[in-house]
Design a protein around this motif. Structure first.
Motif, mmCIF file in Angstrom:
data_model
loop_
_atom_site.group_PDB
_atom_site.id
_atom_site.type_symbol
_atom_site.label_atom_id
_atom_site.label_comp_id
_atom_site.label_asym_id
_atom_site.label_seq_id
_atom_site.Cartn_x
_atom_site.Cartn_y
_atom_site.Cartn_z
ATOM 1 N N ASP A 111 -4.213 -17.098 -14.554
ATOM 2 C CA ASP A 111 -4.364 -16.285 -13.344
ATOM 3 C C ASP A 111 -3.092 -16.331 -12.504
ATOM 4 O O ASP A 111 -2.683 -15.334 -11.921
ATOM 5 C CB ASP A 111 -5.515 -16.821 -12.475
ATOM 6 N N ALA A 112 -2.482 -17.515 -12.429
ATOM 7 C CA ALA A 112 -1.321 -17.674 -11.552
ATOM 8 C C ALA A 112 -0.066 -17.053 -12.147
ATOM 9 O O ALA A 112 0.723 -16.445 -11.426
ATOM 10 C CB ALA A 112 -1.088 -19.155 -11.275
ATOM 11 N N TRP A 113 0.141 -17.191 -13.466
ATOM 12 C CA TRP A 113 1.436 -16.811 -14.048
ATOM 13 C C TRP A 113 1.342 -15.918 -15.272
ATOM 14 O O TRP A 113 2.358 -15.574 -15.874
ATOM 15 C CB TRP A 113 2.225 -18.084 -14.422
ATOM 16 N N GLY A 114 0.144 -15.618 -15.706
ATOM 17 C CA GLY A 114 -0.009 -14.732 -16.860
ATOM 18 C C GLY A 114 -0.152 -15.440 -18.197
ATOM 19 O O GLY A 114 -0.580 -14.828 -19.168
ATOM 20 N N GLY A 115 0.202 -16.710 -18.278
ATOM 21 C CA GLY A 115 0.070 -17.425 -19.551
ATOM 22 C C GLY A 115 0.912 -18.681 -19.548
ATOM 23 O O GLY A 115 1.450 -19.080 -18.511
#
Ligand code: ZN
Length: 731
Positions: free
Chosen positions: A542-546
């Motif tokens: 959620d925070a960085w995409g992966g």
């Protein structure tokens, strides 16, 4: 908190807080607060009194009023806008010369200090108005020659506009309401109608020397004007005092808002999204978590060997108004239209990537890259000397029913992209709601602004080896965990530091976030609980995409001979050291497969795997099992381009603010057995190794760094970090 001790959204950012209701401009029934002056005589007097001595009265007032301008995102976002004041400046030889103090690049108006406005000698700048043309590079050169300090940051691209216009105080912003007036087919005419004959309206002119010259000519023809609208760009106001200039901005923007509100009220009812096209927010968030790693993967390129230099961090733009807007009739065409103002180009690129379905992502990115390369090829002959073409990848990805993803090489950069993308979406949406057609800049102007010398200076390419990379470290709050997180952060990585919730994790988060703002994400996670591990990976997504790097480091120690070793104690170690490693490897494998752009796992093993110690059966056996699991992972994940390696430290006593949990367990017995105090024990271990080295958590961090920066084509290998222990050499 749910049962795993993990807040569903502990970072409080995923579900974005909107700064206003669904209607952008004030109208009957809208909850949008109209633009108001933030001027406060008491605060102004306090602040200017405080600054007076260090910078003089004009700059003190300039600083206060600039902060007011910068405080409103509807006027200024992320380093946008600029302001100036004309005053006198002392020279070394005791004279006083007229200067214009202009906001320098790199300063944000909202947080500006007096030194954020740099003085430029007017007598050097004013004669330039006689030139026919001056390109950006030559203009920057002239600006730097007019500075008083060779180390001062370069003044804004619009510095000459501030110099050529005669008023003492000048404010320039990229107001949403002004852009909504001008970014339409009859934009200049609309701006005149909305703001009245007292306001100059300039057609779009390229920022830099051409705009400065055009603005000066227009002002000379209407010296009594209230202000100046720059079509498809923004607003300029002025005054004898800082207050007069600032309040003129507020008055004109209020007038624009009132016009837009009336326009909205008079328009036919706005269209509604197609039935079923707007999912519930929870469903969209679930889809986002599934889709973000796919997007990171395609942005990274298909070949796993593309290396670590092309990774992006993704920030989500996802809430009900965004989902609604993506589902409106005509949303795609509107989204693909040029950005509101030229200032946004360097971050947003000329258009976003729109895909209807996550299954079309790879194709969509390839099409985007082709189209972007064609666009740059058409205009490359105007590329400023020394400038290089940017990568052809999108920065904003829009997927109806999923939301928007905003890409940057750092989370901070991605946040700036997200805020500008949101502003574009909102303003264009508000115009559509009032049935007003949107019209942005033409392609040639877009290219010139995207590749202007001073625009490019806004993006300093990060030089750190792990910029754009993301890592998850387990057992982060322990001694070695601190060292691992710190080393990865120092090299540009974004680090999800996971551990059991509590004070140790909080202490780590506070200490490391302060040193590496925006790149440390504390994740409460219990490695023995599959749901908690899955949730922890989800929070990082959620925070960085992966995630690109996973470091299983959580571990427990226990001292007991086999004769007295209690089964439950052994099982406790087994759950953390073996099952914990397994669960993290499982989740990492799923993440890497989904992302499809390689990855790295570095297991923190131990010298005990190779040279076990008496009384240390539970630890040595369970760590050996974890080590073996990592070797299996190196076999299974190689086809995905994922490397799995091990680091085997020995005798690390502390790291950051944490003492080693292992030594807390082992130390007392060892000290007693050898008749040593803590310092003595550390010295004993130092003397035991060949190099007589004291091994630190930072050394372990550097070993991990060696693997994750991919210095050698190596997987399934163990790197000892123990000062040289012949018995423990991996074989
Ligand atoms: Zn501007």
């Amino acid at each position: 908190m749910n049962k795993t001790g993990q807040d569903k959204k502990p970072q409080g950012e995923y579900r974005l807080k909107r700064r206003r209701g669904a209607t952008l401009f004030p109208s009957s029934g809208s909850d949008y607060p109209p633009m108001k002056s933030l001027w406060n005589d008491r605060v102004a007097a306090d602040m200017t009194a405080r600054l007076l001595e260090s910078c003089g009265e004009p700059l003190a007032w300039r600083t206060y009023a600039s902060r007011l301008l910068g405080a409103s995102p509807a006027l200024v976002l992320h380093g946008g806008g600029n302001s100036s004041v004309k005053t006198a400046w002392p020279t070394l030889t005791g004279e006083s010369v007229p200067v214009v103090c202009v906001k320098a690049s790199g300063w944000d108006l909202g947080a500006i200090e007096p030194e954020g406005h740099v003085p430029l000698e007017l007598s050097r700048l004013l004669p330039l108005i006689r030139l026919e043309a001056l390109d950006d590079g030559a203009m920057v050169n002239q600006l730097r020659l007019a500075l008083f300090d060779h180390q001062a940051p370069t003044p804004s691209l619009e510095a000459l506009l501030h110099a050529f216009l005669p008023p003492i105080f000048i404010d320039h912003c990229h107001s949403e309401a002004i852009l909504a007036l001008t970014n339409r087919p009859d934009g200049e005419e609309t701006a005149r109608r909305a703001l009245g004959p007292g306001v100059i309206v300039l057609p779009y002119v390229r920022p830099g020397f051409p705009l400065a010259k055009a603005a000066a000519a227009a002002f000379a023809a209407h010296p009594d004007a209230e202000g100046m609208v720059l079509a498809r760009h923004g607003l300029v106001t002025w005054g004898k005092t800082a207050r007069e200039s600032y309040e003129s901005t507020i008055a004109l923007v209020s007038r624009a808002e009132a016009f837009l509100g009336r326009e909205l009220e008079a328009s036919p009812p706005s269209p509604v999204p197609q039935v079923g096209a707007v999912p519930a927010l929870d469903e969209a968030e679930r889809r986002y978590r599934e889709t973000a790693p796919l997007v990171r993967g395609v942005l990274c390129g298909e070949a796993p060997e593309v290396g670590i230099s092309h990774r992006f961090v993704l920030r989500p733009l996802l809430d009900e108004p965004v989902l609604r807007q993506l589902a409106m009739p005509g949303a795609r065409e509107l989204a693909l239209s040029p950005p509101l103002t030229a200032d946004h180009l360097v971050r947003l690129k000329p258009w976003p990537l729109w895909v209807e379905d996550p299954a079309q992502l790879a194709e969509g990115v390839a099409d985007y890259a082709r189209r972007y390369q064609e666009y740059t090829a058409r205009h490359a002959h105007r590329l400023p000397t020394g400038a290089r073409l940017a990568d052809p990848l999108p920065r904003v990805i829009m997927i109806p029913g999923v939301g928007m993803m905003c890409a940057g090489r750092t989370a901070q950069e991605a946040d700036a992209v997200r805020d500008l993308a949101e502003q574009n979406l909102l303003v264009k949406g508000a115009m559509a709601a009032a049935s007003v057609p949107y019209q942005g800049l033409d392609e040639g102007h877009l290219f010139d602004m995207e590749y202007g010398v001073t625009q490019l200076a806004k993006l300093h390419a990060p030089s750190q080896p792990l910029a754009g990379s993301t890592a998850l470290v387990t057992g982060a709050a322990g001694a070695i965990g601190w060292g691992l997180c710190e080393t990865l952060l120092q090299n540009g990585c974004h680090v999800a530091a996971s551990d059991l919730p509590g004070e140790r994790l909080n202490d780590l988060a506070v200490a490391l976030s302060a040193r590496h703002p925006g790149r440390l994400l504390p994740v409460a996670m219990d490695v023995t609980d599959p749901a908690s591990v899955r949730q922890g990976f989800g929070v990082a997504t959620d925070a960085w995409g992966g995630l690109d790097i996973v470091v299983p480091n959580a571990g427990l120690a226990h001292v007991a001979g086999l004769e007295e070793l209690e089964l439950e104690a052994f099982r406790r170690l087994h759950r953390v050291n073996v099952e914990g490693t397994l669960l993290v490897l499982t989740e990492a494998s799923r993440m890497f497969r989904r992302q499809g752009c390689g990855g790295d796992v570095v297991l923190i093993s131990t010298k005990n795997v190779f040279a076990p110690g008496a009384q240390f059966g539970a630890y040595s056996a369970t760590k050996a099992a974890a080590h073996q699991l990592a070797r299996i992972a190196s076999l299974e994940l190689a086809p995905l381009g994922v490397r799995v390696n091990m680091v085997a430290p020995d005798a690390v006593f502390s790291g950051g603010a944490a003492r080693s949990g292992l030594w807390a367990e082992v130390g007392p017995g060892r000290m007693k057995a050898r008749g040593l105090d803590e310092k003595g024990l550390e010295e004993y271990y130092r003397q035991r190794n060949l190099l007589k080295a004291r091994v630190t958590a930072e050394h372990v961090g550097r070993a991990v760094l060696f693997f994750v920066t991919r210095q050698t084509p190596t997987t399934g290998a163990t790197l000892p970090v123990d000062g040289g222990l012949p018995d423990a050499t991996p074989r």
